[in-house]
Design an enzyme around this catalytic site. Structure first.
Site, PDB file in Angstrom:
ATOM      1  N   ARG A  38       0.876  -1.173   0.083  1.00  0.00           N
ATOM      2  CA  ARG A  38      -0.005   0.041   0.029  1.00  0.00           C
ATOM      3  C   ARG A  38       1.126   1.152   0.079  1.00  0.00           C
ATOM      4  NH1 ARG A  38      -2.285  -3.794   3.439  1.00  0.00           N
ATOM      5  NH2 ARG A  38      -4.665  -4.336   3.129  1.00  0.00           N
ATOM      6  N   GLU A  97       3.177  -5.005  -6.937  1.00  0.00           N
ATOM      7  CA  GLU A  97       1.827  -4.371  -7.184  1.00  0.00           C
ATOM      8  C   GLU A  97       1.770  -3.274  -6.128  1.00  0.00           C
ATOM      9  OE1 GLU A  97      -2.912  -5.457  -6.069  1.00  0.00           O
ATOM     10  OE2 GLU A  97      -1.312  -6.867  -6.283  1.00  0.00           O
ATOM     11  N   ASN A 116      -5.063   3.669  -2.241  1.00  0.00           N
ATOM     12  CA  ASN A 116      -6.527   4.152  -1.743  1.00  0.00           C
ATOM     13  C   ASN A 116      -6.810   5.617  -2.053  1.00  0.00           C
ATOM     14  OD1 ASN A 116      -7.602   1.584  -0.908  1.00  0.00           O
ATOM     15  ND2 ASN A 116      -5.723   1.740   0.487  1.00  0.00           N
ATOM     16  N   ARG A 152       6.356  -5.755  13.201  1.00  0.00           N
ATOM     17  CA  ARG A 152       7.395  -6.261  12.406  1.00  0.00           C
ATOM     18  C   ARG A 152       6.653  -7.352  11.692  1.00  0.00           C
ATOM     19  NH1 ARG A 152      13.336  -7.445  13.519  1.00  0.00           N
ATOM     20  NH2 ARG A 152      12.529  -8.972  15.191  1.00  0.00           N
ATOM     21  N   HIS A 188      11.392  -6.713   3.502  1.00  0.00           N
ATOM     22  CA  HIS A 188      11.762  -5.744   2.148  1.00  0.00           C
ATOM     23  C   HIS A 188      11.304  -6.531   1.063  1.00  0.00           C
ATOM     24  CE1 HIS A 188      15.180  -8.460   3.464  1.00  0.00           C
ATOM     25  NE2 HIS A 188      15.261  -8.540   2.097  1.00  0.00           N
ATOM     26  N   ARG A 231      28.966  -4.045   8.958  1.00  0.00           N
ATOM     27  CA  ARG A 231      30.019  -5.123   8.603  1.00  0.00           C
ATOM     28  C   ARG A 231      29.775  -5.759   7.245  1.00  0.00           C
ATOM     29  NH1 ARG A 231      30.455  -9.299  13.199  1.00  0.00           N
ATOM     30  NH2 ARG A 231      28.306  -8.973  13.048  1.00  0.00           N
ATOM     31  N   HIS A 248      13.624 -10.632  -4.878  1.00  0.00           N
ATOM     32  CA  HIS A 248      12.923 -11.424  -3.862  1.00  0.00           C
ATOM     33  C   HIS A 248      12.237 -10.572  -2.899  1.00  0.00           C
ATOM     34  CE1 HIS A 248      16.454 -10.812  -1.217  1.00  0.00           C
ATOM     35  NE2 HIS A 248      15.651 -10.491  -0.304  1.00  0.00           N
ATOM     36  N   GLU A 295      11.987 -14.798   0.589  1.00  0.00           N
ATOM     37  CA  GLU A 295      12.978 -15.227   1.499  1.00  0.00           C
ATOM     38  C   GLU A 295      12.090 -15.102   2.883  1.00  0.00           C
ATOM     39  OE1 GLU A 295      16.665 -12.719   3.822  1.00  0.00           O
ATOM     40  OE2 GLU A 295      15.882 -12.022   2.030  1.00  0.00           O
ATOM     41  N   HIS A 337       0.385  -8.405   0.448  1.00  0.00           N
ATOM     42  CA  HIS A 337       0.374  -9.997   0.063  1.00  0.00           C
ATOM     43  C   HIS A 337       1.568 -10.234  -0.814  1.00  0.00           C
ATOM     44  CE1 HIS A 337      -2.593  -8.389  -3.116  1.00  0.00           C
ATOM     45  NE2 HIS A 337      -1.933  -8.937  -3.734  1.00  0.00           N
ATOM     46  N   GLU A 365      -2.093 -14.333  -2.380  1.00  0.00           N
ATOM     47  CA  GLU A 365      -3.098 -14.234  -3.485  1.00  0.00           C
ATOM     48  C   GLU A 365      -2.982 -15.327  -4.652  1.00  0.00           C
ATOM     49  OE1 GLU A 365      -5.269 -10.973  -6.481  1.00  0.00           O
ATOM     50  OE2 GLU A 365      -3.178 -10.624  -5.686  1.00  0.00           O
TER      51      GLU A 365
END
Length: 301
Positions: free
Chosen positions: A3, A59, A63, A83, A87, A117, A158, A217, A244, A290
């Site tokens: 979104r 996607e 709104n 959480r 990503h 690191r 990913h 992932e 989703h 989906e």
């Protein structure tokens, strides 16, 4: 699906990453629009393919009115206590030049290459502060002095989701959804493991996933599976953000019947509501999956 508050700003950002807007679906009666972006240059893995016949696609859902609401904010999935989603990730040719190009355009970073690191990955921030991981197809030490980057070679590599119980999640994505475990990265010192899955026929655990698209992932932090009160935020309860992931299948009716026979949990069956061309499963953490028809495999293109 993510979104977004302001689609113009978000589309501009992902286009700067080299993606193209390949489909827009407007739903004015429901007061939202959908924007589908993917890599579509002649170098892309799915050049000119239908949006339902691609491994890598993002996607964006807008709104109506959120862009004018000063109080509207997205939950990016990386802040406590919400959480869950982590990503999306792009793989690039020359990571130093790619990151410099993003920074020169005025975009911010959660982590630059020089931070910490891990000098071989970076995380850019999109306009809603979703994290976009940047990895390299080539070894970072080999591209350090290359000043150019070609976004037409990038891949939408990913999507990362945090999971509570690795055993349950791996069983769901492999046995129910039919994915293969492509690569495992174990970090006992940091108390987490990463599992990379995707639709790669005949793949064994240990595949180089950087050149691929459409990989999932899963991040498992040790001990969460034994904490009865632990739960990740799926992005669809308030505050919202991530929506989703999606899979495209050869025969939508047959696939949904197979899922039904396996005793899956549903968010929406094909027969629910007015949209009879999509279904939504729930994974073990309550993330929505989906299920749509692959138009190419159905011969509808």
């Amino acid at each position: 699906m993510l979104r977004v508050k302001d689609p113009q700003r978000s589309v501009k950002f992902y286009e700067h990453l080299g993606m193209s807007l390949i489909q827009k679906i407007s739903q004015p009666e429901a007061k939202f629009d959908l924007y589908f972006l993917a890599y579509d240059s002649p170098n892309a893995l799915s050049h000119k393919a239908h949006w339902s016949d691609r491994q890598g696609i993002i996607e964006l859902t807008h709104n109506y009115g959120t862009e004018n609401d000063p109080d509207y904010a997205i939950a990016n999935g990386n802040s406590e206590p919400h959480r869950g989603f982590g990503h999306v990730c792009i793989s690039v040719d020359n990571i130093q030049a790619a990151c410099q190009r993003i920074e020169d355009a005025g975009y911010k970073f959660q982590k630059k290459l020089s931070d910490g690191r891990m000098r071989h990955i970076a995380f850019a921030l999109d306009p809603d502060r979703y994290w976009v991981e940047i990895i390299s197809d080539n070894k970072a030490e080999d591209t350090e002095h290359i000043p150019e980057t070609d976004p037409s070679t990038y891949r939408l590599n990913h999507t990362m989701l945090r999971v509570k119980d690795r055993t349950q999640s791996l069983r769901f994505y492999q046995d129910v959804l039919g994915m293969s475990l492509l690569r495992t990265h174990e970090s006992p010192a940091a108390h987490f493991n990463l599992y990379f899955l995707g639709y790669v026929p005949g793949a064994d655990n240990g595949v180089n996933t950087a050149p691929l698209e459409g990989v999932l992932e899963l991040t498992w932090n040790y001990g969460t599976e034994t904490d009865a009160g632990f739960k990740y935020h799926n992005g669809n309860s308030e505050p919202q953000g991530f929506g989703h992931i999606a899979i495209a299948v050869d025969d939508l009716d047959a696939a949904c019947q197979r899922f039904e026979d396996q005793g899956v949990q549903w968010k929406k069956r094909l027969t629910d509501g007015r949209m009879r061309n999509v279904a939504f499963l729930l994974d073990p953490d309550g993330y929505w999956v989906e299920v749509v028809q692959n138009s190419h495999l159905k011969g509808e293109e």
